[in-house]
Design an enzyme around this catalytic site. Structure first.
Site, mmCIF file in Angstrom:
data_model
loop_
_atom_site.group_PDB
_atom_site.id
_atom_site.type_symbol
_atom_site.label_atom_id
_atom_site.label_comp_id
_atom_site.label_asym_id
_atom_site.label_seq_id
_atom_site.Cartn_x
_atom_site.Cartn_y
_atom_site.Cartn_z
ATOM 1 N N TYR A 273 9.428 -51.203 -28.955
ATOM 2 C CA TYR A 273 10.200 -51.805 -27.857
ATOM 3 C C TYR A 273 9.461 -51.569 -26.539
ATOM 4 C CZ TYR A 273 13.749 -52.222 -24.234
ATOM 5 O OH TYR A 273 14.423 -52.568 -23.087
HETATM 6 O O1 UGB Z 1 16.178 -47.425 -20.312
HETATM 7 C C1 UGB Z 1 15.765 -48.220 -21.123
HETATM 8 O O2 UGB Z 1 14.781 -48.904 -20.920
HETATM 9 C C2 UGB Z 1 16.416 -48.338 -22.445
HETATM 10 O O3 UGB Z 1 17.727 -47.803 -22.322
HETATM 11 C C3 UGB Z 1 18.424 -47.764 -23.521
HETATM 12 O O4 UGB Z 1 17.751 -46.922 -24.435
HETATM 13 P P1 UGB Z 1 18.187 -45.404 -24.540
HETATM 14 O O5 UGB Z 1 17.965 -44.697 -23.259
HETATM 15 O O6 UGB Z 1 17.518 -44.859 -25.747
HETATM 16 O O7 UGB Z 1 19.768 -45.550 -24.690
HETATM 17 P P2 UGB Z 1 20.738 -45.194 -25.908
HETATM 18 O O8 UGB Z 1 20.286 -45.836 -27.143
HETATM 19 O O9 UGB Z 1 22.096 -45.492 -25.426
HETATM 20 O O10 UGB Z 1 20.564 -43.623 -26.039
HETATM 21 C C4 UGB Z 1 20.974 -42.779 -24.987
HETATM 22 C C5 UGB Z 1 20.681 -41.347 -25.330
HETATM 23 O O11 UGB Z 1 21.443 -40.983 -26.487
HETATM 24 C C6 UGB Z 1 20.595 -40.353 -27.426
HETATM 25 N N1 UGB Z 1 21.081 -40.667 -28.756
HETATM 26 C C7 UGB Z 1 21.072 -41.943 -29.199
HETATM 27 C C8 UGB Z 1 21.562 -42.265 -30.431
HETATM 28 C C9 UGB Z 1 22.061 -41.239 -31.246
HETATM 29 O O12 UGB Z 1 22.524 -41.461 -32.369
HETATM 30 N N2 UGB Z 1 22.068 -39.964 -30.770
HETATM 31 C C10 UGB Z 1 21.593 -39.647 -29.543
HETATM 32 O O13 UGB Z 1 21.607 -38.486 -29.144
HETATM 33 C C11 UGB Z 1 19.209 -40.872 -27.156
HETATM 34 O O14 UGB Z 1 18.237 -39.926 -27.549
HETATM 35 C C12 UGB Z 1 19.239 -41.065 -25.672
HETATM 36 O O15 UGB Z 1 18.846 -39.889 -25.050
HETATM 37 C C13 UGB Z 1 18.566 -49.143 -24.086
HETATM 38 O O16 UGB Z 1 19.219 -49.078 -25.350
HETATM 39 C C14 UGB Z 1 17.237 -49.824 -24.230
HETATM 40 O O17 UGB Z 1 17.456 -51.146 -24.631
HETATM 41 C C15 UGB Z 1 16.466 -49.758 -22.957
HETATM 42 O O18 UGB Z 1 17.027 -50.625 -22.025
#
Ligand code: UGB
Length: 481
Positions: A273
């Site tokens: 991504y």
């Molecule tokens: O800023 C971005 O550019 C991206 O932001 C978002 O990605 P992320 O920051 O990864 O958000 P998100 O999945 O909500 O996980 C949030 C937290 O929960 C933790 N997390 C996640 C899943 C889980 O099962 N457990 C967990 O601890 C995980 O480790 C993380 O720390 C958008 O989805 C992406 O499309 C893109 O826009």
């Protein structure tokens, strides 16, 4: 009235018996003679031959038809991915109120694109059925800009939510086309119909971890789709619009310098991504350089809020807490969670300050350098994911069933933290929403949208006990109004 025999599916057959001509009842099925079988087969073969010839001569039409979808009707196919969307567009076109490029279609597009104020923008918003796209479209419309949206309504997450956002926009007179950004002819027709001043390109395959499951959809949307939009803006639009598009905080990848500044390294993506978003920034450079396209990339930092994306952690955790299902937390993960209203202000600020493109679709030349910008849009205060869950637990009045594990090797990064000084300087971007306040807005909407019988805890500053907050109908958010 049909005879009794006919109604029962029988026929009367003449036959001779002992010199007398008699009638007997015979089941009509027996009358499906060899000749009618042949006729049936010939018809099927002829139809197949016609379909084959049509597909041979007009393959592109299969991906070029689409409809105005402001009626909120659904054409989504469960399990279909973004790359299959053009075939759904064909399905949608069969019930189209106004078909591709027709006069009625153009009229509708022009009406939606027309600003309602002097000097208003005319913006094509891709991904307008999405979370950020819908909020931005509503905000632009509310201040008197003209907006035309498009979205392929794929089923990466519940398309009903996207249709709900589409309905919000339709209620305010914004058309959202059922169409795909990879449909070059559609984009050409759109730019023919309307001299858009800006393109807000938000259509993308989102989600960091899903990229391991469906890598090709990221390439189709985030690379090929981006090129398709840049191509149309550079070569089909006259005059060229300015393009503002969604990059991502994930481009910082394995960068450990914090807070993340636009000047930091972004050449070590941790996920596909992130790699496609980083590729997008390189592609933007090329289109700006060659065609004089004004391009602004916005690096969003984990945007959340009402009408959000159910695949994101805060949303899926809220659902699991309500359902009493376990959630898995990655130990020590922290995010610079950014509230949707703040991000919308950043998007609008970026549009307002984008500066003109300098190229010409007719001559293929540029008259001079055009702006090429990239900005962080974050909240500037990272919060542990465990804290995010604690806020949800409090608001929902229910403990989560937590399982904490070490962060798996799935493309995730341990933390994000935005330095937003460039956005603050250039267009006054100042995030003002704390995670507590933002999640409260989200939970308010979440409870209403899913019609949950939950008492939402009041903000801790009041010091009061939880109060009943369940309402019957979902409403638009503050960003929407
Ligand atoms: O800023 C971005 O550019 C991206 O932001 C978002 O990605 P992320 O920051 O990864 O958000 P998100 O999945 O909500 O996980 C949030 C937290 O929960 C933790 N997390 C996640 C899943 C889980 O099962 N457990 C967990 O601890 C995980 O480790 C993380 O720390 C958008 O989805 C992406 O499309 C893109 O826009």
């Amino acid at each position: 009235m049909p005879s009794d025999a006919a109604a029962k599916g029988v026929k009367l057959e003449r036959y001779a018996s002992g010199g007398a001509l008699l009638l007997r009842r015979v089941a009509s099925g027996k009358f499906v003679s060899a000749s009618s079988h042949l006729l049936f087969r010939a018809t099927v073969l002829a139809t197949l031959a016609l379909v084959f010839l049509f597909a041979l001569h007009y393959p592109s039409l299969l991906s070029r038809s689409f409809s105005l979808a402001s009626d909120g009707s659904s054409s989504s196919v469960p399990g279909a991915s973004r790359s299959h969307a053009s075939h759904r567009s064909l399905l949608a076109s069969t019930s189209a109120a106004a078909t591709y490029g027709s006069e009625r279609w153009q009229k509708e597009i022009r009406r939606s694109a027309k600003p309602g104020r002097d000097g208003g923008l005319s913006v094509l918003v891709t991904g307008a059925g999405g979370f950020v796209g819908a909020h931005c479209s509503l905000a632009l419309k509310a201040r008197g800009d003209g907006v035309v949206g498009l979205d392929n309504f794929n089923s990466y997450y519940d398309p009903a939510l996207k249709r709900g956002r589409q309905q919000l926009l339709a209620d305010r007179g914004v058309v959202v086309l059922d169409a795909d950004i990879n449909d070059a002819l559609l984009l050409e027709k759109l730019f023919e119909a309307v001299p858009f001043t800006h393109v807000l390109h938000l259509a993308a395959q989102a989600g960091v971890r899903y990229a391991m499951e469906a890598p090709q959809t990221y390439v189709a949307s985030n690379v090929a789709g981006l090129v398709s939009v840049f191509e149309a803006a550079a070569k089909r639009a006259d005059p060229q619009p300015a393009v503002v598009w969604a990059s991502s905080s994930s481009v910082y990848g394995l960068n450990t310098d914090a807070p993340f500044s636009e000047d930091h390294r972004t050449d070590r993506p941790a996920s596909l991504y992130a790699a496609t978003k980083k590729a997008g920034e390189a592609i933007a450079h090329a289109y700006n350089h060659i065609y004089g396209l004004s391009i602004t990339g916005l690096r969003f930092f984990t945007v959340y809020g009402p009408w959000g994306r159910p695949d994101m952690a805060y949303f899926s955790f809220a659902r699991s807490i309500v359902a009493g299902e376990p959630i898995t937390l990655y130990a020590d993960a922290r995010r610079d969670f950014t509230y949707i209203d703040d991000v919308v202000k950043g998007c609008v600020g970026a549009l307002d300050t984008a500066g003109r493109s300098t190229g010409s679709a007719r001559s293929g030349k540029k008259s001079g350098p055009a702006p090429l910008r990239v900005y962080n849009l974050g909240n500037t205060s990272p919060v542990p994911v465990t804290r995010m869950v604690a806020i949800l637990e409090k608001l929902l009045g229910k403990k989560a069933n937590k399982r904490i594990i070490a962060m798996p090797s799935n493309g995730d990064v341990p933390f994000t933290h935005a330095n937003v000084s460039h956005a603050a300087h250039d267009f006054g971007y100042r995030p003002t929403t704390s995670l507590d306040a933002g999640l409260r807005h989200f939970v308010d909407w979440f409870v209403q949208y899913y019609k949950l019988d939950i008492k939402i805890a009041k903000p801790s500053t009041t010091g009061k006990k939880p109060a009943a907050a369940t309402k019957k109908k979902a409403s638009a958010t503050s960003a929407s109004s």
